[in-house]
Design an enzyme around this catalytic site. Structure first.
Site, PDB file in Angstrom:
ATOM      1  N   ARG A 144      10.876  -1.337  11.298  1.00  0.00           N
ATOM      2  CA  ARG A 144       9.708  -0.923  12.084  1.00  0.00           C
ATOM      3  C   ARG A 144       9.498  -1.862  13.275  1.00  0.00           C
ATOM      4  O   ARG A 144       9.710  -3.067  13.165  1.00  0.00           O
ATOM      5  CB  ARG A 144       8.448  -0.961  11.200  1.00  0.00           C
ATOM      6  CG  ARG A 144       8.010   0.405  10.726  1.00  0.00           C
ATOM      7  CD  ARG A 144       6.933   0.362   9.673  1.00  0.00           C
ATOM      8  NE  ARG A 144       5.715  -0.327  10.061  1.00  0.00           N
ATOM      9  CZ  ARG A 144       4.607  -0.353   9.313  1.00  0.00           C
ATOM     10  NH1 ARG A 144       4.573   0.285   8.156  1.00  0.00           N
ATOM     11  NH2 ARG A 144       3.531  -1.006   9.712  1.00  0.00           N
ATOM     12  N   ARG A 187      11.470  -5.582   5.354  1.00  0.00           N
ATOM     13  CA  ARG A 187      11.291  -4.142   5.089  1.00  0.00           C
ATOM     14  C   ARG A 187      12.198  -3.300   5.976  1.00  0.00           C
ATOM     15  O   ARG A 187      12.418  -3.599   7.144  1.00  0.00           O
ATOM     16  CB  ARG A 187       9.836  -3.743   5.340  1.00  0.00           C
ATOM     17  CG  ARG A 187       9.646  -2.222   5.270  1.00  0.00           C
ATOM     18  CD  ARG A 187       8.198  -1.809   5.237  1.00  0.00           C
ATOM     19  NE  ARG A 187       7.425  -2.395   6.305  1.00  0.00           N
ATOM     20  CZ  ARG A 187       6.104  -2.355   6.356  1.00  0.00           C
ATOM     21  NH1 ARG A 187       5.429  -1.773   5.396  1.00  0.00           N
ATOM     22  NH2 ARG A 187       5.468  -2.919   7.360  1.00  0.00           N
ATOM     23  N   ARG A 207     -10.296   0.112   8.203  1.00  0.00           N
ATOM     24  CA  ARG A 207      -9.772  -1.215   8.500  1.00  0.00           C
ATOM     25  C   ARG A 207     -10.774  -2.066   9.266  1.00  0.00           C
ATOM     26  O   ARG A 207     -10.472  -3.200   9.633  1.00  0.00           O
ATOM     27  CB  ARG A 207      -8.563  -1.053   9.401  1.00  0.00           C
ATOM     28  CG  ARG A 207      -7.238  -1.457   8.805  1.00  0.00           C
ATOM     29  CD  ARG A 207      -6.217  -1.002   9.818  1.00  0.00           C
ATOM     30  NE  ARG A 207      -4.952  -1.599   9.681  1.00  0.00           N
ATOM     31  CZ  ARG A 207      -3.944  -1.033   9.026  1.00  0.00           C
ATOM     32  NH1 ARG A 207      -4.095   0.099   8.398  1.00  0.00           N
ATOM     33  NH2 ARG A 207      -2.781  -1.619   9.022  1.00  0.00           N
ATOM     34  N   ARG A 236      -0.324  -9.125  13.154  1.00  0.00           N
ATOM     35  CA  ARG A 236      -1.017  -8.180  12.264  1.00  0.00           C
ATOM     36  C   ARG A 236      -1.767  -8.928  11.167  1.00  0.00           C
ATOM     37  O   ARG A 236      -2.857  -8.523  10.771  1.00  0.00           O
ATOM     38  CB  ARG A 236      -0.008  -7.208  11.658  1.00  0.00           C
ATOM     39  CG  ARG A 236       0.449  -6.156  12.669  1.00  0.00           C
ATOM     40  CD  ARG A 236       1.780  -5.552  12.292  1.00  0.00           C
ATOM     41  NE  ARG A 236       1.751  -4.856  11.022  1.00  0.00           N
ATOM     42  CZ  ARG A 236       2.807  -4.654  10.252  1.00  0.00           C
ATOM     43  NH1 ARG A 236       3.992  -5.104  10.626  1.00  0.00           N
ATOM     44  NH2 ARG A 236       2.694  -3.998   9.132  1.00  0.00           N
ATOM     45  N   LYS A 279       0.833  -1.214   0.000  1.00  0.00           N
ATOM     46  CA  LYS A 279       0.000   0.000   0.000  1.00  0.00           C
ATOM     47  C   LYS A 279       0.866   1.262   0.000  1.00  0.00           C
ATOM     48  O   LYS A 279       0.657   2.172  -0.793  1.00  0.00           O
ATOM     49  CB  LYS A 279      -0.941   0.007   1.230  1.00  0.00           C
ATOM     50  CG  LYS A 279      -1.879  -1.191   1.283  1.00  0.00           C
ATOM     51  CD  LYS A 279      -2.834  -1.116   2.471  1.00  0.00           C
ATOM     52  CE  LYS A 279      -2.161  -1.201   3.830  1.00  0.00           C
ATOM     53  NZ  LYS A 279      -1.471  -2.482   4.091  1.00  0.00           N
TER      54      LYS A 279
HETATM   55  P1  AP5 Z   1       4.736  -1.572   1.902  1.00  0.00           P
HETATM   56  O1  AP5 Z   1       4.400  -0.790   0.674  1.00  0.00           O
HETATM   57  O2  AP5 Z   1       5.422  -0.875   2.997  1.00  0.00           O
HETATM   58  O3  AP5 Z   1       3.432  -2.370   2.438  1.00  0.00           O
HETATM   59  P2  AP5 Z   1       2.127  -1.849   3.171  1.00  0.00           P
HETATM   60  O4  AP5 Z   1       0.960  -2.500   2.514  1.00  0.00           O
HETATM   61  O5  AP5 Z   1       2.122  -0.362   3.253  1.00  0.00           O
HETATM   62  O6  AP5 Z   1       2.337  -2.538   4.565  1.00  0.00           O
HETATM   63  P3  AP5 Z   1       2.155  -1.941   6.049  1.00  0.00           P
HETATM   64  O7  AP5 Z   1       2.884  -2.887   6.945  1.00  0.00           O
HETATM   65  O8  AP5 Z   1       2.529  -0.508   6.093  1.00  0.00           O
HETATM   66  O9  AP5 Z   1       0.646  -2.099   6.244  1.00  0.00           O
HETATM   67  P4  AP5 Z   1      -0.091  -2.105   7.565  1.00  0.00           P
HETATM   68  O10 AP5 Z   1      -1.442  -1.935   7.051  1.00  0.00           O
HETATM   69  O11 AP5 Z   1       0.122  -3.262   8.435  1.00  0.00           O
HETATM   70  O12 AP5 Z   1       0.607  -0.912   8.414  1.00  0.00           O
HETATM   71  P5  AP5 Z   1       0.157   0.567   8.707  1.00  0.00           P
HETATM   72  O13 AP5 Z   1       1.375   1.391   8.768  1.00  0.00           O
HETATM   73  O14 AP5 Z   1      -0.951   0.972   7.843  1.00  0.00           O
HETATM   74  O15 AP5 Z   1       5.611  -2.839   1.408  1.00  0.00           O
HETATM   75  C1  AP5 Z   1       6.093  -3.807   2.329  1.00  0.00           C
HETATM   76  C2  AP5 Z   1       7.482  -4.278   1.906  1.00  0.00           C
HETATM   77  O16 AP5 Z   1       7.369  -4.967   0.657  1.00  0.00           O
HETATM   78  C3  AP5 Z   1       8.499  -3.135   1.671  1.00  0.00           C
HETATM   79  O17 AP5 Z   1       9.757  -3.574   2.071  1.00  0.00           O
HETATM   80  C4  AP5 Z   1       8.441  -2.916   0.146  1.00  0.00           C
HETATM   81  O18 AP5 Z   1       9.675  -2.431  -0.333  1.00  0.00           O
HETATM   82  C5  AP5 Z   1       8.143  -4.316  -0.357  1.00  0.00           C
HETATM   83  N1  AP5 Z   1       7.298  -4.318  -1.556  1.00  0.00           N
HETATM   84  C6  AP5 Z   1       6.204  -3.541  -1.808  1.00  0.00           C
HETATM   85  N2  AP5 Z   1       5.680  -3.845  -3.010  1.00  0.00           N
HETATM   86  C7  AP5 Z   1       6.465  -4.839  -3.520  1.00  0.00           C
HETATM   87  C8  AP5 Z   1       6.421  -5.603  -4.745  1.00  0.00           C
HETATM   88  N3  AP5 Z   1       5.485  -5.385  -5.690  1.00  0.00           N
HETATM   89  N4  AP5 Z   1       7.373  -6.558  -4.942  1.00  0.00           N
HETATM   90  C9  AP5 Z   1       8.343  -6.790  -3.996  1.00  0.00           C
HETATM   91  N5  AP5 Z   1       8.426  -6.088  -2.826  1.00  0.00           N
HETATM   92  C10 AP5 Z   1       7.491  -5.142  -2.596  1.00  0.00           C
HETATM   93  O19 AP5 Z   1      -0.449   0.407  10.189  1.00  0.00           O
HETATM   94  C11 AP5 Z   1       0.403   0.138  11.286  1.00  0.00           C
HETATM   95  C12 AP5 Z   1      -0.415   0.025  12.562  1.00  0.00           C
HETATM   96  O20 AP5 Z   1      -1.094   1.258  12.829  1.00  0.00           O
HETATM   97  C13 AP5 Z   1      -1.522  -1.033  12.564  1.00  0.00           C
HETATM   98  O21 AP5 Z   1      -1.036  -2.319  12.871  1.00  0.00           O
HETATM   99  C14 AP5 Z   1      -2.445  -0.471  13.647  1.00  0.00           C
HETATM  100  O22 AP5 Z   1      -1.935  -0.720  14.935  1.00  0.00           O
HETATM  101  C15 AP5 Z   1      -2.368   1.039  13.400  1.00  0.00           C
HETATM  102  N6  AP5 Z   1      -3.402   1.462  12.441  1.00  0.00           N
HETATM  103  C16 AP5 Z   1      -3.189   2.040  11.229  1.00  0.00           C
HETATM  104  N7  AP5 Z   1      -4.349   2.298  10.613  1.00  0.00           N
HETATM  105  C17 AP5 Z   1      -5.330   1.885  11.452  1.00  0.00           C
HETATM  106  C18 AP5 Z   1      -6.742   1.878  11.364  1.00  0.00           C
HETATM  107  N8  AP5 Z   1      -7.387   2.340  10.278  1.00  0.00           N
HETATM  108  N9  AP5 Z   1      -7.442   1.366  12.413  1.00  0.00           N
HETATM  109  C19 AP5 Z   1      -6.817   0.912  13.515  1.00  0.00           C
HETATM  110  N10 AP5 Z   1      -5.472   0.880  13.654  1.00  0.00           N
HETATM  111  C20 AP5 Z   1      -4.735   1.378  12.627  1.00  0.00           C
HETATM  112 MG    MG Z   2       2.244   1.047   4.817  1.00  0.00          MG
END
Ligand code: AP5
Ligand code: MG
Length: 213
Positions: A160, A127, A88, A171, A13
């Site tokens: 992270r 990552r 989410r 997660r 994402k």
């Molecule tokens: P990356 O693009 O970073 O993946 P992502 O989908 O953004 O993954 P996240 O871990 O950020 O998602 P998340 O939803 O768990 O975390 P968030 O920060 O939103 O890519 C991942 C890796 O793969 C990278 O190394 C990248 O280089 C690689 N990659 C990407 N695309 C690739 C490809 N095509 N091929 C190969 N490699 C690739 O949330 C964190 C925390 O915040 C949650 O756990 C929760 O506690 C809280 N939170 C956030 N939003 C909410 C909400 N709405 N409600 C409640 N709690 C929330």
């Molecule tokens: Mg992300």
């Protein structure tokens, strides 16, 4: 255009959001990034979110909804938005729809980054991110040019807190239990577009562009 980017942790994402906001002139709103920058700044919001995030749990709905509604009300979010990581839960999806409807708006589409679960742990544990500008790398797929210093802003490159094995697998479980129903919620409203997300970032980007045409 108001686009929801949905998908499990590690689906890509954040990676896709970076290119989409430039191409479509959208205002990026990533709830995870907002929580992390509050945590770095030591704000009350950051401290409240920390215990949930480090365990891989969702931050309570009321807190997240208040935060996003406040963000959506700001001037730079009036001409198109990309929501990364929100909604989410079905509650969050309903609150978002209600807020937008009250302002004569609605979600344009929900893009689901679709990827087999077995690929996600590899993406998450490999990552590395910059503390300063949130740039993202992967030790195998897109290694950072140096081990510890961001080439863009000079910030520290680190892993992270929630990308260790235990929090990352938690997660993924939380996604299945609490976020999976959001897919059906958007599908029932005719807003869901599935984007195969196993290919290279460039391949995924092409599919997204076709879906948004
Ligand atoms: P990356 O693009 O970073 O993946 P992502 O989908 O953004 O993954 P996240 O871990 O950020 O998602 P998340 O939803 O768990 O975390 P968030 O920060 O939103 O890519 C991942 C890796 O793969 C990278 O190394 C990248 O280089 C690689 N990659 C990407 N695309 C690739 C490809 N095509 N091929 C190969 N490699 C690739 O949330 C964190 C925390 O915040 C949650 O756990 C929760 O506690 C809280 N939170 C956030 N939003 C909410 C909400 N709405 N409600 C409640 N709690 C929330
Ligand atoms: Mg992300």
């Amino acid at each position: 255009m108001i686009v929801v980017l949905l998908g499990p942790p590690g689906a890509g994402k954040g990676t896709q959001s970076g290119t989409m906001v430039k191409k479509y002139g959208l205002c990026p709103i990533s709830t995870g990034d907002i929580f992390r920058s509050n945590l770095n700044a030591g704000t009350a919001l950051g401290l409240e979110a920390r215990s949930y995030m480090s365990e891989g749990l969702l931050v309570p709905d009321e807190l997240v909804v208040r935060l996003v509604i406040d963000r959506l009300s700001q001037p730079d979010a009036q001409n198109g938005v990309l929501l990364d990581g929100f909604p989410r839960t079905v509650f969050q999806a309903e609150e978002l729809a209600g807020f937008l409807a009250a302002h004569g708006k609605s979600v344009t589409c929900c893009l689901l980054l679709d990827i087999p679960e077995k690929e996600l742990m590899v993406r998450l544990t490999g990552r590395r991110v910059c503390r300063g500008c949130s740039s993202v790398w992967h030790l195998t797929f897109s290694p950072p040019p140096t081990d510890s210093v961001c080439p863009y802003c000079g910030g520290e490159i680190h892993q992270r807190d929630d990308d260790g094995e235990a929090a990352a697998s938690n997660r993924l479980r939380v996604y299945q239990a609490q976020t999976y129903p959001v897919i059906a919620w958007y599908e029932e409203r005719g807003l869901l577009k599935k984007i195969p997300a196993s290919g290279s970032p460039q391949e995924v980007e092409k599919t997204i562009n076709k879906a948004l045409e």
